[in-house]
Design a protein around this motif. Structure first.
Motif, PDB file in Angstrom:
ATOM      1  N   PHE A  14       0.825  -1.295  -0.014  1.00 28.65           N
ATOM      2  CA  PHE A  14       0.070   0.149  -0.048  1.00 28.65           C
ATOM      3  C   PHE A  14       0.818   1.290   0.080  1.00 28.65           C
ATOM      4  CE2 PHE A  14      -1.875   3.450   2.282  1.00 28.65           C
ATOM      5  CZ  PHE A  14      -3.050   3.606   1.481  1.00 28.65           C
ATOM      6  N   ALA A  15       1.832   1.104   0.931  1.00 30.33           N
ATOM      7  CA  ALA A  15       2.566   2.436   0.751  1.00 30.33           C
ATOM      8  C   ALA A  15       3.497   2.697  -0.175  1.00 30.33           C
ATOM      9  CB  ALA A  15       3.675   2.207   2.062  1.00 30.33           C
ATOM     10  N   LEU A  62       0.921   4.247  -2.997  1.00 32.46           N
ATOM     11  CA  LEU A  62       0.278   5.401  -2.630  1.00 32.46           C
ATOM     12  C   LEU A  62       1.713   6.378  -2.823  1.00 32.46           C
ATOM     13  CD1 LEU A  62      -1.971   7.185  -2.020  1.00 32.46           C
ATOM     14  CD2 LEU A  62      -1.438   7.063   0.371  1.00 32.46           C
ATOM     15  N   LEU A  63       2.811   6.358  -2.418  1.00 30.59           N
ATOM     16  CA  LEU A  63       3.980   7.301  -2.242  1.00 30.59           C
ATOM     17  C   LEU A  63       4.367   6.946  -3.964  1.00 30.59           C
ATOM     18  CD1 LEU A  63       5.711   6.431   0.951  1.00 30.59           C
ATOM     19  CD2 LEU A  63       4.265   8.398   0.468  1.00 30.59           C
ATOM     20  N   TYR A 107       1.788   8.479  -6.458  1.00 29.61           N
ATOM     21  CA  TYR A 107       1.827  10.058  -6.247  1.00 29.61           C
ATOM     22  C   TYR A 107       2.860  10.689  -6.953  1.00 29.61           C
ATOM     23  CZ  TYR A 107       2.014  14.667  -4.848  1.00 29.61           C
ATOM     24  OH  TYR A 107       1.986  16.096  -5.129  1.00 29.61           O
ATOM     25  N   LEU A 108       4.234  10.126  -6.636  1.00 32.70           N
ATOM     26  CA  LEU A 108       5.681  10.628  -7.152  1.00 32.70           C
ATOM     27  C   LEU A 108       5.448  10.644  -8.898  1.00 32.70           C
ATOM     28  CD1 LEU A 108       8.121  11.856  -6.126  1.00 32.70           C
ATOM     29  CD2 LEU A 108       9.153   9.504  -6.528  1.00 32.70           C
ATOM     30  N   SER A 167       2.954  13.164 -10.124  1.00 31.12           N
ATOM     31  CA  SER A 167       3.397  14.440  -9.799  1.00 31.12           C
ATOM     32  C   SER A 167       4.338  14.927 -10.877  1.00 31.12           C
ATOM     33  CB  SER A 167       3.763  14.984  -8.431  1.00 31.12           C
ATOM     34  OG  SER A 167       4.740  13.977  -8.036  1.00 31.12           O
ATOM     35  N   LEU A 168       5.339  13.860 -11.259  1.00 29.53           N
ATOM     36  CA  LEU A 168       6.323  13.977 -12.446  1.00 29.53           C
ATOM     37  C   LEU A 168       5.772  14.198 -13.647  1.00 29.53           C
ATOM     38  CD1 LEU A 168       9.131  11.626 -10.991  1.00 29.53           C
ATOM     39  CD2 LEU A 168       9.327  14.314 -11.120  1.00 29.53           C
ATOM     40  N   LYS A 215       2.407  15.211 -14.222  1.00 28.05           N
ATOM     41  CA  LYS A 215       2.153  16.568 -14.360  1.00 28.05           C
ATOM     42  C   LYS A 215       3.002  17.711 -14.645  1.00 28.05           C
ATOM     43  CE  LYS A 215      -1.718  19.187 -12.808  1.00 28.05           C
ATOM     44  NZ  LYS A 215      -2.855  19.271 -13.740  1.00 28.05           N
ATOM     45  N   LEU A 216       4.055  17.566 -13.660  1.00 28.60           N
ATOM     46  CA  LEU A 216       5.258  18.677 -13.897  1.00 28.60           C
ATOM     47  C   LEU A 216       5.558  18.899 -15.234  1.00 28.60           C
ATOM     48  CD1 LEU A 216       6.780  20.564 -12.449  1.00 28.60           C
ATOM     49  CD2 LEU A 216       8.166  19.093 -11.781  1.00 28.60           C
ATOM     50  N   ARG A 217       6.003  17.511 -16.164  1.00 24.62           N
ATOM     51  CA  ARG A 217       6.320  17.488 -17.327  1.00 24.62           C
ATOM     52  C   ARG A 217       5.377  18.041 -18.405  1.00 24.62           C
ATOM     53  NH1 ARG A 217      10.037  13.288 -20.340  1.00 24.62           N
ATOM     54  NH2 ARG A 217      11.329  13.791 -18.597  1.00 24.62           N
ATOM     55  N   LEU A 226       2.923  20.410 -17.636  1.00 24.75           N
ATOM     56  CA  LEU A 226       3.020  21.798 -17.375  1.00 24.75           C
ATOM     57  C   LEU A 226       4.223  22.674 -18.042  1.00 24.75           C
ATOM     58  CD1 LEU A 226       1.426  22.028 -13.689  1.00 24.75           C
ATOM     59  CD2 LEU A 226       0.203  22.863 -15.510  1.00 24.75           C
ATOM     60  N   GLU A 227       5.174  21.821 -17.806  1.00 26.56           N
ATOM     61  CA  GLU A 227       6.430  22.706 -18.451  1.00 26.56           C
ATOM     62  C   GLU A 227       6.330  22.549 -19.841  1.00 26.56           C
ATOM     63  OE1 GLU A 227       9.859  20.909 -15.976  1.00 26.56           O
ATOM     64  OE2 GLU A 227       9.871  22.838 -15.005  1.00 26.56           O
ATOM     65  N   LYS A 261       3.804  22.796 -21.825  1.00 33.52           N
ATOM     66  CA  LYS A 261       2.737  23.752 -22.209  1.00 33.52           C
ATOM     67  C   LYS A 261       3.353  25.213 -22.008  1.00 33.52           C
ATOM     68  CE  LYS A 261      -1.517  21.331 -21.407  1.00 33.52           C
ATOM     69  NZ  LYS A 261      -2.532  20.918 -20.331  1.00 33.52           N
ATOM     70  N   GLN A 262       4.358  25.475 -21.358  1.00 32.64           N
ATOM     71  CA  GLN A 262       4.989  26.776 -21.288  1.00 32.64           C
ATOM     72  C   GLN A 262       5.754  27.313 -22.411  1.00 32.64           C
ATOM     73  OE1 GLN A 262       7.682  26.946 -17.909  1.00 32.64           O
ATOM     74  NE2 GLN A 262       6.168  28.701 -16.966  1.00 32.64           N
TER      75      GLN A 262
END
Lengths: 231, 33
Positions: B10-11, B14-15, B18-19, B22-23, B25-27, B29-30, B32-33
């Motif tokens: 489970f840990a 989840l961890l 999420y990691l 988030s990576l 999502k960041l890629r 967003l960057e 689109k800049q």
């Protein structure tokens, strides 16, 4: 691979070493058996969550003082990562409790105050999600984050203030053998690095999201404005 | 042992989940800049 991905890979590598220490270096507990190995990440996640909620506290205080967007973004990042680590703490604790206590959950002070902590910061995230982004939402969330932190010392000291099913402090009481203590300290350090990397990445996401919102807002306002009356 | 493995699975899910999220999502967003 950008610098965020490199830091994330380093944090994952550290956690893999910690996992090896938990499963192959730390001795098996005489009384509880292998299930006691849940302890290492269960407690480390709780401490990482405290750290994340401290970021929310400091971010909220700075925001209320000078309305710093940087502080607000760090607070948002800390709240999300803190809720994730609190979830890990709660679920791992429940899975540890079942074979030892015979039940997944009991309403003792430590478990209940930890659940309240999770609810408070989940509420913080809900405020940020539902409220229109801006000054008012940030101020309201800062207040929730600051008052929510009051629960952190309650969670931490609940096992000494009240009689609980949850065991009391064992690190400060020198109750751990040297190999278990070394494994715990190493796991805690690795978990704190992972939490810091996760907050840093989330901070960057919040920054880029804010920048996109600020670009989009004038366009939305311009298109929704009523046409000027003809002269 | 029966609860040890699900707890760590489970840990990790989840961890790790999420990691990775988030990576990505960041890629996104960057880019689109």
């Amino acid at each position: 691979m950008n610098r965020y991905e490199r830091w994330a890979a380093a944090a994952v590598a550290l956690m893999l070493v910690a996992g090896a220490a938990i499963f192959f270096y730390a001795p098996t507990d005489y009384l509880q058996g292998p299930v006691q190995r849940i302890f290492y990440l269960h407690v480390s996640s709780a401490i990482a969550a405290y750290g994340c909620f401290a970021v929310v506290l400091v971010g909220g205080l700075i925001y209320l003082r000078n309305e710093s967007a940087v502080a607000d973004r760090f607070a948002r990042a800390g709240a999300l990562v803190g809720v994730i680590f609190t979830t890990v703490t709660l679920v791992m604790g429940m899975l540890w409790a079942k074979p030892i206590w015979g039940t997944f959950w009991t309403w003792d002070a430590r478990l209940t105050s930890t659940l309240v902590l999770w609810i408070v910061y989940a509420g913080y995230l809900l405020v940020r999600r539902l409220a229109e982004p801006g000054r008012q939402a940030a101020r309201l969330a800062a207040v929730v984050g600051i008052f929510g932190f009051v629960d952190v010392p309650i969670v931490h000291f609940s096992v000494t203030w009240w009689r609980t099913q949850h065991p009391g402090p064992i690190i400060v009481n020198d109750a751990l053998p040297a190999q278990m203590l070394a494994t715990f300290l190493f796991t805690m350090a690795c978990t704190l690095v992972l939490a810091a990397v996760m907050v840093w990445i989330r901070y960057r996401i919040e920054t880029l999201t804010d920048e996109r919102l600020h670009v989009a807002e004038p366009v939305r306002m311009a298109t929704s404005r009523e046409p000027e009356p003809a002269q | 042992m029966s609860y040890l493995i699900p707890a760590y699975l489970f840990a990790v899910a989840l961890l790790g989940g999420y990691l990775v999220y988030s990576l990505r999502k960041l890629r996104e967003l960057e880019s689109k800049q």
